[in-house]
Design an enzyme around this catalytic site. Structure first.
Site, PDB file in Angstrom:
ATOM      1  N   LYS A  68       0.833  -1.220   0.000  1.00 43.95           N
ATOM      2  CA  LYS A  68       0.000   0.000   0.000  1.00 43.95           C
ATOM      3  C   LYS A  68       0.861   1.261   0.000  1.00 43.95           C
ATOM      4  O   LYS A  68       0.634   2.181  -0.786  1.00 43.95           O
ATOM      5  CB  LYS A  68      -0.924   0.006   1.233  1.00 43.95           C
ATOM      6  CG  LYS A  68      -1.943  -1.107   1.280  1.00 43.95           C
ATOM      7  CD  LYS A  68      -2.923  -0.932   2.431  1.00 43.95           C
ATOM      8  CE  LYS A  68      -2.254  -0.981   3.792  1.00 43.95           C
ATOM      9  NZ  LYS A  68      -1.620  -2.258   4.082  1.00 43.95           N
ATOM     10  N   GLU A 102       1.416   6.277  11.683  1.00 50.79           N
ATOM     11  CA  GLU A 102       2.595   5.836  10.945  1.00 50.79           C
ATOM     12  C   GLU A 102       3.717   5.422  11.893  1.00 50.79           C
ATOM     13  O   GLU A 102       3.863   5.975  12.979  1.00 50.79           O
ATOM     14  CB  GLU A 102       3.110   6.985  10.075  1.00 50.79           C
ATOM     15  CG  GLU A 102       2.351   7.165   8.780  1.00 50.79           C
ATOM     16  CD  GLU A 102       2.758   6.141   7.740  1.00 50.79           C
ATOM     17  OE1 GLU A 102       3.794   6.295   7.100  1.00 50.79           O
ATOM     18  OE2 GLU A 102       2.003   5.159   7.589  1.00 50.79           O
ATOM     19  N   ARG A 103       4.507   4.457  11.463  1.00 51.98           N
ATOM     20  CA  ARG A 103       5.735   4.152  12.191  1.00 51.98           C
ATOM     21  C   ARG A 103       6.748   5.271  11.940  1.00 51.98           C
ATOM     22  O   ARG A 103       6.788   5.847  10.849  1.00 51.98           O
ATOM     23  CB  ARG A 103       6.322   2.818  11.717  1.00 51.98           C
ATOM     24  CG  ARG A 103       5.395   1.628  11.933  1.00 51.98           C
ATOM     25  CD  ARG A 103       5.979   0.381  11.291  1.00 51.98           C
ATOM     26  NE  ARG A 103       5.085  -0.750  11.432  1.00 51.98           N
ATOM     27  CZ  ARG A 103       4.098  -1.045  10.575  1.00 51.98           C
ATOM     28  NH1 ARG A 103       3.904  -0.275   9.522  1.00 51.98           N
ATOM     29  NH2 ARG A 103       3.327  -2.089  10.756  1.00 51.98           N
TER      30      ARG A 103
END
Length: 477
Positions: free
Chosen positions: A172, A198-199
């Site tokens: 993705k 998000e990381r």
């Protein structure tokens, strides 16, 4: 009766413009109850608490005529009963303007890219009403991405919303990064990336790659990272939309808004709902899931001045498309791009499932009769191939009729032609990226359907751009 009305509507007294102070009466994790003796702040107002105002709180509920319940958007370390809480008199505001381009921000509009802070300029509330229906442009117009499988089988709508559905590890984020590259390089517009949950590693990699490729100067990055409190992750999407609306309405530019990932927004809302003590709904999701998602999605639209085109990654828990998060998101989308783990395992990248992906634009009066007919023929061929796979597995290809063999031959070549090398993966694959015009993609698919490449090896059509490249590869080999 008057007090009750004021509480339900979120109205405040005439002194609301001046900072008003209250005190904390209860702290439970990220949930703060505060008492204001001179009247409660309005819903969604920004409050500050702590020794230097470092704790940011948003009002989400009125408990009585003098007590509010808020959710903290920052850690609440050091907050205690009796701590002073100051009402700033309005909702959370973020900076807007062209000077945001090339920078990375958090939910408060503070820079997080180690660059100089944004001083001065205009700031706007993150809570904006959707554009009125009378001002929205309803003309359906394709938004070309340069990615063959998307433009041919599930074209995006200019000013529409497209969902990128898939489980973990199917690509993705890579597709989103390629869309940023192609939009900045081919369209006269601005890209705005909103990372929800998000990381830290993913955000840093995206920032570095955009900077190296030279596309950062036309992109704004907004992050609500995984280690942020749920309140911050829940509001970062609204902050990004406020910035995007400025480019659409004031600068009259088209904006590509990329959200990664909508499921994390829903998940943050579920966490906030649980902290607030609301009874969970189906599968533990918040009872207000539909309303909260609509508040975000309905702000994405086209106006006469410009369009916000959105591509949203949607994580599908356990690849279950009946999950409420996926089901509610489907209703807002004009195009659905489904990434398949099976295709990814076969090395067919981008791993878009051509049979499950759909677009409302794929009708003759929008894309044209030729495009529509080719797309339908591709789907028909691939669907017949799927039905024949069981027979091939049990009896072998030799047991098929001559016509069925031709179908298998076409389908396998179509699958490989719909793969494409990406610009953002050049350093990993060693293959130069390709931007493929729609006419070139349609021409290649039509020629494969006409059996022009029936005698060519399948590998000649794998990871190429235009169909002519297969001949060039053949000559080189």
């Amino acid at each position: 009766m008057t007090d009750t009305t004021a509480i339900s509507t979120g109205t405040v007294d005439a002194n609301a413009t001046r900072p008003r102070e209250g005190e904390v009466v209860r702290v439970r994790g990220s949930v703060i109850d505060a008492r204001f003796p001179h009247g409660v702040p309005a819903l969604n107002n920004e409050l500050r608490a702590g020794d230097s105002g470092e704790v940011v709180i948003e009002v989400v509920n009125h408990l009585d005529a003098h007590t509010i319940r808020g959710i903290a958007l920052t850690p609440t370390d050091g907050l205690a009963r009796g701590s002073i809480v100051t009402d700033l008199g309005g909702p959370l505001r973020v900076p807007v303007g062209t000077h945001l381009l090339g920078r990375a921000f958090n939910v408060f509009g503070e820079t997080i890219d180690r660059g100089p802070p944004i001083d001065g300029g205009q700031r706007r509330s993150i809570h904006q009403r959707p554009v009125e229906l009378t001002r929205q442009v309803t003309k359906m117009e394709p938004f070309l991405t340069g990615i063959k499988v998307i433009d041919v089988l599930s074209p995006l709508e200019r000013g529409g919303k497209a969902g990128l559905f898939g489980g973990a590890g199917v690509g993705k984020t890579v597709v989103i990064m390629e869309l940023i590259h192609n939009t900045v390089s081919k369209h006269e517009g601005v890209s705005l990336f909103c990372g929800i949950g998000e990381r830290c590693r993913e955000g840093e990699e995206l920032y570095r790659e955009l900077k190296q490729s030279g596309e950062l100067k036309n992109t704004v990055l907004v992050f609500g990272q995984m280690n942020d409190p749920p309140g911050a992750r829940f509001r970062v999407g609204h902050a990004a939309l406020t910035m995007a609306e400025y480019f659409r309405d004031d600068q009259r530019q088209d904006v590509l808004l990329l959200i990664d990932n909508v499921f994390r927004f829903i998940q943050a809302g579920s966490e906030v709902s649980g902290l607030m003590g609301q009874l969970p709904s189906r599968l533990g999701y918040q009872p207000t899931l539909g309303t909260e998602l609509a508040e975000l999605e309905e702000r994405i639209c086209s106006t006469p001045s410009g369009a916000i085109t959105s591509v949203q990654a949607v994580y599908v828990p356990a690849d279950d498309f009946t999950d409420p998060a996926a089901v509610h998101t489907f209703g807002h989308l004009s195009a659905t791009i489904v990434l398949s783990r099976k295709r990814a395992s076969e090395g067919l990248y981008p791993a878009v499932d051509p049979l499950q992906s759909r677009s409302k634009l794929l009708v003759p009066h929008v894309v044209g009769q030729r495009h529509y007919s080719i797309a339908q023929e591709i789907r028909k061929t691939l669907a017949q191939y799927e039905e024949l796979k069981d027979i091939i597995a049990m009896l072998g290809l030799e047991e098929l009729s001559q016509e069925d063999r031709r179908i298998v031959n076409r389908a396998r070549r179509l699958e490989r032609f719909l793969t494409q090398p990406f610009f953002v993966t050049e350093q990993f694959t060693g293959r130069e990226g390709r931007f493929v015009e729609l006419e070139d993609a349609l021409d290649g698919c039509q020629r494969i359907l006409n059996d022009e490449f029936a005698d060519r090896p399948e590998r000649d059509l794998y990871m190429i751009g235009r169909i002519e490249e297969s001949r060039e590869l053949r000559v080189e080999s």
